[in-house]
Motif scaffolding. Structure first.
Motif, PDB file in Angstrom:
ATOM      1  N   THR A 138       7.320 -13.573  24.235  1.00  0.00           N
ATOM      2  CA  THR A 138       6.355 -13.223  23.199  1.00  0.00           C
ATOM      3  C   THR A 138       6.675 -11.838  22.634  1.00  0.00           C
ATOM      4  OG1 THR A 138       4.907 -12.183  24.810  1.00  0.00           O
ATOM      5  CG2 THR A 138       4.560 -14.537  24.378  1.00  0.00           C
ATOM      6  N   GLU A 139       6.062 -11.534  21.508  1.00  0.00           N
ATOM      7  CA  GLU A 139       6.236 -10.207  20.930  1.00  0.00           C
ATOM      8  C   GLU A 139       5.727  -9.127  21.888  1.00  0.00           C
ATOM      9  OE1 GLU A 139       4.807  -7.716  16.966  1.00  0.00           O
ATOM     10  OE2 GLU A 139       4.932  -9.915  16.881  1.00  0.00           O
ATOM     11  N   GLU A 140       4.653  -9.412  22.590  1.00  0.00           N
ATOM     12  CA  GLU A 140       4.110  -8.442  23.544  1.00  0.00           C
ATOM     13  C   GLU A 140       5.110  -8.143  24.658  1.00  0.00           C
ATOM     14  OE1 GLU A 140       0.192  -7.896  26.477  1.00  0.00           O
ATOM     15  OE2 GLU A 140       0.661  -9.854  25.574  1.00  0.00           O
ATOM     16  N   ARG A 141       5.723  -9.188  25.219  1.00  0.00           N
ATOM     17  CA  ARG A 141       6.709  -8.974  26.272  1.00  0.00           C
ATOM     18  C   ARG A 141       7.914  -8.195  25.752  1.00  0.00           C
ATOM     19  NH1 ARG A 141       6.242 -14.796  29.200  1.00  0.00           N
ATOM     20  NH2 ARG A 141       5.329 -14.092  31.181  1.00  0.00           N
ATOM     21  N   LEU A 142       8.350  -8.518  24.551  1.00  0.00           N
ATOM     22  CA  LEU A 142       9.523  -7.848  24.000  1.00  0.00           C
ATOM     23  C   LEU A 142       9.232  -6.393  23.670  1.00  0.00           C
ATOM     24  CD1 LEU A 142      10.772 -10.833  21.873  1.00  0.00           C
ATOM     25  CD2 LEU A 142      12.111  -9.686  23.643  1.00  0.00           C
ATOM     26  N   ARG A 143       8.032  -6.089  23.221  1.00  0.00           N
ATOM     27  CA  ARG A 143       7.677  -4.692  22.968  1.00  0.00           C
ATOM     28  C   ARG A 143       7.686  -3.906  24.282  1.00  0.00           C
ATOM     29  NH1 ARG A 143       6.365  -3.451  17.968  1.00  0.00           N
ATOM     30  NH2 ARG A 143       5.582  -5.083  16.548  1.00  0.00           N
ATOM     31  N   ALA A 144       7.158  -4.516  25.337  1.00  0.00           N
ATOM     32  CA  ALA A 144       7.151  -3.857  26.641  1.00  0.00           C
ATOM     33  C   ALA A 144       8.577  -3.638  27.146  1.00  0.00           C
ATOM     34  CB  ALA A 144       6.354  -4.684  27.640  1.00  0.00           C
ATOM     35  N   ALA A 145       9.445  -4.627  26.910  1.00  0.00           N
ATOM     36  CA  ALA A 145      10.833  -4.497  27.339  1.00  0.00           C
ATOM     37  C   ALA A 145      11.544  -3.389  26.569  1.00  0.00           C
ATOM     38  CB  ALA A 145      11.561  -5.822  27.152  1.00  0.00           C
ATOM     39  N   LYS A 146      11.287  -3.319  25.279  1.00  0.00           N
ATOM     40  CA  LYS A 146      11.902  -2.250  24.484  1.00  0.00           C
ATOM     41  C   LYS A 146      11.419  -0.888  24.960  1.00  0.00           C
ATOM     42  CE  LYS A 146      12.865  -0.527  19.905  1.00  0.00           C
ATOM     43  NZ  LYS A 146      12.261  -0.085  18.687  1.00  0.00           N
ATOM     44  N   ALA A 147      10.144  -0.779  25.257  1.00  0.00           N
ATOM     45  CA  ALA A 147       9.609   0.488  25.745  1.00  0.00           C
ATOM     46  C   ALA A 147      10.237   0.889  27.072  1.00  0.00           C
ATOM     47  CB  ALA A 147       8.088   0.386  25.888  1.00  0.00           C
ATOM     48  N   ALA A 148      10.630  -0.107  27.879  1.00  0.00           N
ATOM     49  CA  ALA A 148      11.283   0.168  29.166  1.00  0.00           C
ATOM     50  C   ALA A 148      12.756   0.505  29.004  1.00  0.00           C
ATOM     51  CB  ALA A 148      11.117  -1.030  30.100  1.00  0.00           C
ATOM     52  N   GLY A 149      13.284   0.329  27.781  1.00  0.00           N
ATOM     53  CA  GLY A 149      14.668   0.712  27.523  1.00  0.00           C
ATOM     54  C   GLY A 149      15.624  -0.429  27.289  1.00  0.00           C
TER      55      GLY A 149
END
Length: 432
Positions: A138-149
């Motif tokens: 989901t977009e939410e998971r991908l945003r969290a992944a991007k924030a983690a680097g």
């Protein structure tokens, strides 16, 4: 730019063929191999090589049931590493010199601490990507992944909607994959795509490229489907060696189209070797063409329970060098026989056609994963464009036939044999 190895009737039959039911769809993996022997000391040859690239399966849990999945993923392993064990492994990977990591599963995001592991890898100065079927990205998971680097995400696409859903084993997986790519582009991640090359996907390759390019995909990796895991249960879907006579001109044309669309075409290690299109497909390599298998020399594979292999795709039983719970990553890398096998390999270990091939010393029979899961041993690889062309010039072709079925365990495989056939002169196709 089209080629279909199946007739319309054969294709229609394959698309609706039921999944084989003689084996469990999602078997439960056994516990890790433990306390494996290590050599008394490391040799200079072992210290020379370091794994620049690692593929880490952080869980075997999966939300798809792909009919070509080599690990038969679905359930998590019974003994997957704890968060603390995984983070200590991150430290050891960094100390050993790993520069890039791809997280896989199953589906990596189904492990609760996947973002913690991801962030630790990034903090240790490793570039991290994820390969996924995309069903739950989901977009939410991908945003969290991007924030983690997270550096980028690669989503698999294997045909049109009917073909992809049939290969991936879950209706709706095609639309989920496209949505995952769009979500990744929306949050600002690099987007990549993986595609399996088999008799169902081949005619869809041009359309796949035209579909993914507008979604911002910057690289497209293609790889032959091989008979490990569930793919061993449906050999009729696999490419035959003589299909390469048509597949490689298609890939060369796709490379030209990729260049125009600014999509980098990345040929997997089992797409080979040394035919007339080699420079077009692998000219970006430092030496201008493909080379020997890098398992245990430049690459590293890690299973979710701490098993260490030279390549993530290699069968577990034959190629596990040790477990991180029993020895350090450095000691396993330098002192285990299964990780040394490509460092020690010579042309004397080749057999069949590959033993006498002009390119034997450069190629060493190509991808060891492919040959082992077909024949139970490495050293002879009929999935080679050069070889198919040479066979055709001699009025022959090779067919692989399954003679022993897989057992139904994760990373299992059947046994095939190579059968040589005569072909009629009218059916010979000469390459320039």
């Amino acid at each position: 730019m089209g080629f279909d190895p199946l007739t319309a009737e054969e294709r229609a039959e394959e698309l609706v063929r039921a999944r084989p039911r003689s084996l469990p769809v999602v078997p439960r993996a056994g516990r890790a191999l433990r306390h494996l022997p290590l050599a008394a000391e490391a040799r200079a040859e072992d210290k020379k090589w370091r794994p620049r690239y690692c593929v880490w399966e952080i869980t075997l849990a999966c939300d798809l049931a792909c009919r070509h999945c080599g690990s038969r993923a679905g359930h998590e392993r019974p003994d997957e590493l704890s968060t603390d064990e995984a983070l200590d492994l991150v430290r050891q990977m960094s100390e050993l010199g790993v520069e890039e990591v791809t997280l896989i599963g199953g589906e990596a995001y189904l492990r609760e601490d996947w973002l913690t592991i991801l962030a630790a890898l990034v903090a240790a100065k490793m570039r991290v990507g994820i390969t996924s079927g995309g069903r739950g990205f989901t977009e939410e998971r991908l945003r969290a992944a991007k924030a983690a680097g997270l550096h980028g995400v690669s989503i698999s696409l294997d045909g049109d909607e009917a073909t992809h859903d049939r290969l991936r084993g879950v209706r709706g997986s095609y639309r989920s994959a496209l949505e995952a790519m769009a979500n990744a582009q929306r949050v600002g991640l690099r987007v990549y795509c993986n595609t399996q090359i088999n008799r169902l996907s081949i005619p869809h390759l041009p359309a796949i490229l035209e579909t993914i390019a507008p979604l911002g995909v910057s690289a497209w990796q293609i790889q032959l489907t091989v008979p490990m895991g569930r793919a061993a249960d449906e050999p009729e879907v696999l490419v035959q060696p003589y299909d390469l006579l048509e597949v490689f001109p298609l890939l060369a044309a796709l490379k030209t189209r990729c260049d125009a669309l600014r999509v980098r075409l990345w040929t997997g290690n089992n797409v080979g070797y040394f035919g007339p299109h080699e420079t077009a497909l692998r000219g970006h390599y430092p030496w201008g063409h493909g080379g020997q298998c890098g398992a245990g020399r430049l690459s590293l594979g890690i299973e979710a329970n701490g098993a260490i292999k030279g390549c993530p795709s290699l069968p577990t039983a034959a190629y596990t060098g040790g477990n991180i719970r029993d020895a350090s990553l450095k000691d396993i890398w330098e002192r285990s026989a299964p990780l040394r096998f490509t460092r020690n390999k010579t042309v004397d270990e080749l057999w069949g056609y590959c033993r006498g091939c002009y390119y034997a010393e450069d190629c060493m029979a190509g991808c060891n994963w492919t040959t082992h899961v077909f024949f139970g041993r490495t050293g002879n690889n009929p999935f080679c464009h050069h070889r198919a062309l040479e066979m055709q010039r001699a009025g022959k072709r090779e067919r692989v036939v399954r003679v022993s079925a897989a057992s139904g365990e994760p990373f299992d495989h059947g046994i095939f044999e190579i059968r040589e056939e005569n072909i009629e002169p009218a059916n010979r196709r000469e390459e320039p």
